[in-house]
Design an enzyme around this catalytic site. Structure first.
Site, PDB file in Angstrom:
ATOM      1  N   THR A 163     -46.301  22.963   1.892  1.00 33.65           N
ATOM      2  CA  THR A 163     -47.271  21.836   2.161  1.00 33.65           C
ATOM      3  C   THR A 163     -48.547  22.159   2.963  1.00 33.65           C
ATOM      4  O   THR A 163     -48.517  23.220   3.697  1.00 33.65           O
ATOM      5  CB  THR A 163     -46.780  20.600   2.841  1.00 33.65           C
ATOM      6  N   GLY A 202     -41.411  21.266   9.207  1.00 27.35           N
ATOM      7  CA  GLY A 202     -40.744  21.024  10.821  1.00 27.35           C
ATOM      8  C   GLY A 202     -40.276  22.407  11.486  1.00 27.35           C
ATOM      9  O   GLY A 202     -40.487  23.138  10.794  1.00 27.35           O
ATOM     10  N   GLU A 446     -41.390  16.316   0.551  1.00 23.42           N
ATOM     11  CA  GLU A 446     -40.988  17.335  -0.275  1.00 23.42           C
ATOM     12  C   GLU A 446     -41.142  17.161  -1.526  1.00 23.42           C
ATOM     13  O   GLU A 446     -40.776  17.179  -3.062  1.00 23.42           O
ATOM     14  CB  GLU A 446     -39.249  17.094  -0.675  1.00 23.42           C
TER      15      GLU A 446
END
Length: 630
Positions: A163, A202, A446
Site C-alpha cells: 500500500t 505493520g 487489505e
C-alpha cells in the site's frame, strides 16, 4: 432431559485452563441458573467447534501454558500508553518464540493458532507472517531456503510493503519503480514522489529490518507490471536505516497501538537480481522477462492473508463480543417486566434478544464457514504451487467477498454488543471498545470492502444483464460498470450470504448422530437465515421472491426463535470456551461478578495512584483563591 442432568454435573473449564466442577468456583447465581438448564452438552459442542476432542485437549493445554506464564499477562493492558503497548507486544512475541522452542511447538503445528487465540492478538510481528507468506507463495525454492530460516528465528524481521500513500487496492496504480540494469545485474528501487511512499505496513515503523516491496518492473524502458522484491531497510548491527531509506511510524490510530504501522521512502536502492521473487516470473541476466501463470498471481499473498486474518483476528472477535454481551445480559437486571417481580434480566427483554441472538447465530455461521474456506483454500493453494492456476480466480473472488461480508458483519455486531451493554460497554474494561475498533480496521486494510465486493461481483449474472444492456445502448464498458456498482455490491453481498447459509445448513445436516446439538444448531441456522430476510425485507418483496403474507410468516418464525434460543444463549456462548484471560473483560468473566471486577480493575488505573499535575497547576490556585467563608 438427560442433557440437563449431564450439564449440571459436567466438569466446567476454569480460567487457568484446568478442569473444575461447577461448584468449585463462586459463580453469580443468575449466570449459574442459565447453565443448569442447557438443552445440550456444552462440552460436546465445544469439541465439535474445535474439530474434535483431541483438538480441544491440545488447545486447552496450550492455553494453560500461556496463561500460567506471567510473561504473557494482559492485566494492565487497558492502562498502557502507545509506547508501552508496543514494547509489551514485542516482548510477548519474543517470549512466545522462546516458549514455542521450549515446548517443541512449531509454526506448522496447530499449537501456534491456539497461542494466538489465547493471547487475544496482543502480539507484534503480525505482518512479519505476511512477509514470510509472500516469500513462500511467490519465491523460488532457493529464495525460500535463503530467507525463511532467518525469518523463522527472528534473525530478521520483515514487513509487506504494498500500500502506498496515494494508492491501495488499485495495484496497477502503484508508483514505486524497480528498474533493471543489465550491466550491474541489479534493480534500482525508487518512490518517485510523495504519493508513491509506502504507507501503513505493520512492523515497518520501528521493527522491520527487511521488506517485501511491490514495485512496477521496468526493463529497457518497458513496464512489465507489479512485482515483489526483497530488500533490507535497516542495519542488523544498530537498526539504523540503510542509506537511501527513509522510514518511520505513521502515528496514533483508533486501535493497533501495539503495532508500528510505518512509512517507507526509497531513494536509489540497489538490490541484486536474485532479490526479485521469481517463482512465477523472472528476469534473466540478459534482461529477458519470463512469466508463468496468471497476471493475478500477485493476489496470492493477499488471498493467504485474508484466510489467515479471518480465523485469527476477525471471527474470534465476534465470538468474544457475543460471549461478553450475553453473559452480561443475564447478570444485569434493569426495570420490571411484571410489577410484582424483581428487576428482570435484560436478556429477557425481546429487544435485547433481537440485538444479540442473531449475532450469536452469525458467530456460529461464520465459524463453520471458516472451516469450509480453509479447506477450499488449502486445495487451491496446493494446485497453484504446482503450477495449476485454474482455481485462482474463484479463490480470489470467494475470499474477497467473504472477507468483506464477514468483516462488515463482525464490526457491526461488535458495536451492537457494546451498545447492548449500555454505559458499562463503553468502558475499555469491558473489552468491547478494543474488539470494536480492531474490527473496524479489518474492514479497510487489505482492501476496502466495497472494492472487494466488486471483485466478487465480476462473477454474478443478474447484475451482468444490466451491465450488458448499458453497453449495448452505447455506453463505454467502464461507464456501464460504474453505473451498476451499487447493484453489483448488493448482488455480491446476497451471493456471499447465500453461500454462508448453505454451508451452515450442510454443517447441521452432518450432525445426525448429535440429536441435541443438531436441534439447537438448526434453530441457530434458521435464525441466521430468517434474519437475513427480516433485515432485507424490501429486496425480497421488490424482487418478488416473497409475498406479504409470507413475510408475516417469516417475522413470526423469527420472533419465536428468539424466545427458543434465549433459553440456551449462555451455554451456546460458553461453548466457544474462551478463558477469562483471553476475553480480558470485566463484563464477560465466567463467574459473572461484573460489578466487583469493574471496581477492582478501576483501582489499578495509574490515575488513582498518583497526584494529578492538573490539580497543582490549575485547580489548586482556583480553590485557594475562593472566599474563606466557603
Amino acid at each position: 432431559m438427560a442433557a440437563k442432568g449431564k450439564q449440571s454435573q459436567m466438569a466446567q473449564w476454569n480460567r487457568s485452563g484446568y478442569f473444575r466442577s461447577s461448584g468449585s468456583r463462586d459463580v453469580n447465581p443468575d449466570l449459574q441458573a442459565e447453565r443448569q438448564t442447557a438443552s445440550f452438552s456444552v462440552e460436546r459442542l465445544t469439541t465439535i467447534l474445535d474439530g474434535g476432542a483431541d483438538n480441544t485437549r491440545t488447545r486447552r493445554a496450550v492455553e494453560a501454558v500461556i496463561h500460567s506464564d506471567p510473561g504473557f499477562s494482559r492485566e494492565n493492558q487497558y492502562f498502557q500508553s502507545q509506547n508501552e503497548r508496543y514494547e509489551a507486544a514485542v516482548r510477548k512475541s519474543v517470549h512466545l518464540k522462546e516458549k514455542m522452542h521450549q515446548m517443541g511447538w512449531t509454526e506448522n503445528r496447530p499449537e501456534i493458532k491456539y497461542c494466538y487465540r489465547a493471547l487475544g492478538g496482543d502480539l507484534a510481528f503480525n505482518v512479519h507472517r505476511v512477509f514470510k507468506n509472500s516469500i513462500l507463495a511467490l519465491g523460488t525454492d532457493e529464495q525460500i531456503a535463503k530467507w525463511i530460516p532467518p525469518a523463522d528465528k527472528y534473525h530478521i524481521i520483515g514487513t509487506y510493503a504494498q500500500t502506498e500513500l496515494g494508492h491501495g487496492t488499485f495495484l496497477r496504480g502503484l508508483e514505486t519503480t524497480a528498474v533493471f540494469d543489465i550491466s550491474t545485474q541489479e534493480f534500482t528501487l525508487n518512490t518517485p514522489k510523495i504519493s508513491a511512499m509506502k504507507w501503513w505496513p505493520g512492523d515497518l515503523g520501528r521493527s522491520a529490518t527487511h521488506a517485501v516491496v511491490f514495485a512496477q518492473l521496468y526493463i529497457k524502458g518497458k513496464c512489465y507490471g507489479l512485482h515483489a522484491f526483497i530488500l533490507q531497510i535497516r542495519s542488523l548491527c544498530d537498526h539504523s536505516p540503510v542509506p537511501g531509506v527513509i522510514v518511520g511510524d505513521i502515528g496514533p490510530k483508533m486501535n493497533f497501538e501495539h503495532i508500528d504501522n510505518g512509512y517507507l521512502m526509497l531513494q536509489n536502492i540497489n538490490i541484486p537480481r536474485e532479490n526479485m521473487l521469481s517463482r512465477f516470473s523472472q528476469v534473466l541476466p540478459d534482461g529477458t522477462y519470463v512469466k508463468q501463470g496468471s497476471d493475478k498471481i500477485n493476489y496470492l499473498t493477499m488471498i493467504v492473508t485474508r484466510v489467515q486474518m479471518l480465523w485469527t483476528e476477525v471471527i474470534p472477535m465476534l465470538l468474544r463480543a457475543c460471549t461478553i454481551a450475553i453473559r452480561y445480559s443475564v447478570v444485569r437486571r434493569q426495570s420490571k417486566l411484571n410489577p410484582s417481580d424483581p428487576e428482570a434480566k435484560i436478556l429477557d427483554y425481546q429487544t435485547q434478544q433481537q440485538k444479540l441472538l442473531p449475532l450469536l447465530a452469525t458467530a456460529y455461521a461464520f465459524h463453520f464457514m471458516n472451516a469450509f474456506v480453509n479447506e477450499f483454500y488449502n486445495k487451491g493453494y496446493t494446485e497453484i504451487k504446482q503450477g495449476n492456476f485454474d482455481s485462482l480466480p474463484e479463490l480470489h473472488a470467494l475470499t474477497s467477498g467473504l472477507k468483506a461480508i464477514i468483516t462488515d458483519y463482525c464490526t457491526a455486531g461488535a458495536e451492537v454488543c457494546l451498545r447492548a451493554c449500555g454505559g458499562h460497554g463503553y468502558s475499555a474494561l469491558s473489552g468491547l471498545p478494543f474488539l470494536y475498533t480492531k474490527l473496524v480496521a479489518s474492514c479497510i486494510y487489505e482492501g476496502e470492502n466495497t472494492v472487494l465486493f466488486l471483485q466478487t461481483a465480476r462473477l454474478l449474472g443478474n447484475a451482468a444483464t444490466k451491465l450488458q444492456a448499458l453497453v449495448q445502448s452505447g455506453a463505454e464498458q467502464y461507464e456501464a460498470w460504474n453505473k451498476c456498482t451499487i447493484q453489483l455490491v448488493q448482488a455480491a453481498k446476497a451471493h456471499c450470504h447465500y453461500i454462508i447459509v448453505k454451508n451452515f445448513i450442510d454443517t447441521v445436516e452432518k450432525l445426525k448422530n448429535e440429536a441435541e446439538i443438531q436441534k439447537i444448531l438448526k434453530h441457530l441456522c434458521d435464525l441466521f437465515a430468517l434474519h437475513g430476510i427480516f433485515s432485507n425485507t424490501g429486496d425480497f418483496l421488490h424482487a418478488g421472491y416473497i409475498s406479504g403474507d409470507q413475510m408475516d410468516m417469516v417475522t413470526a418464525s423469527y420472533l419465536d426463535l428468539l424466545a427458543v434460543i434465549r433459553n440456551d444463549a449462555v451455554p451456546l456462548a460458553d461453548a466457544f470456551d474462551f478463558t477469562d484471560e483471553s476475553l480480558n473483560s470485566a463484563l464477560g468473566c465466567y463467574d459473572g461478578h461484573i460489578y466487583q471486577r469493574l471496581y477492582e480493575w478501576a483501582q489499578k488505573s495509574p490515575t488513582n495512584q498518583q497526584v494529578s499535575r492538573a490539580y497543582a497547576r490549575y485547580l489548586k490556585p482556583l480553590f485557594q483563591s475562593a472566599p474563606s467563608k466557603l
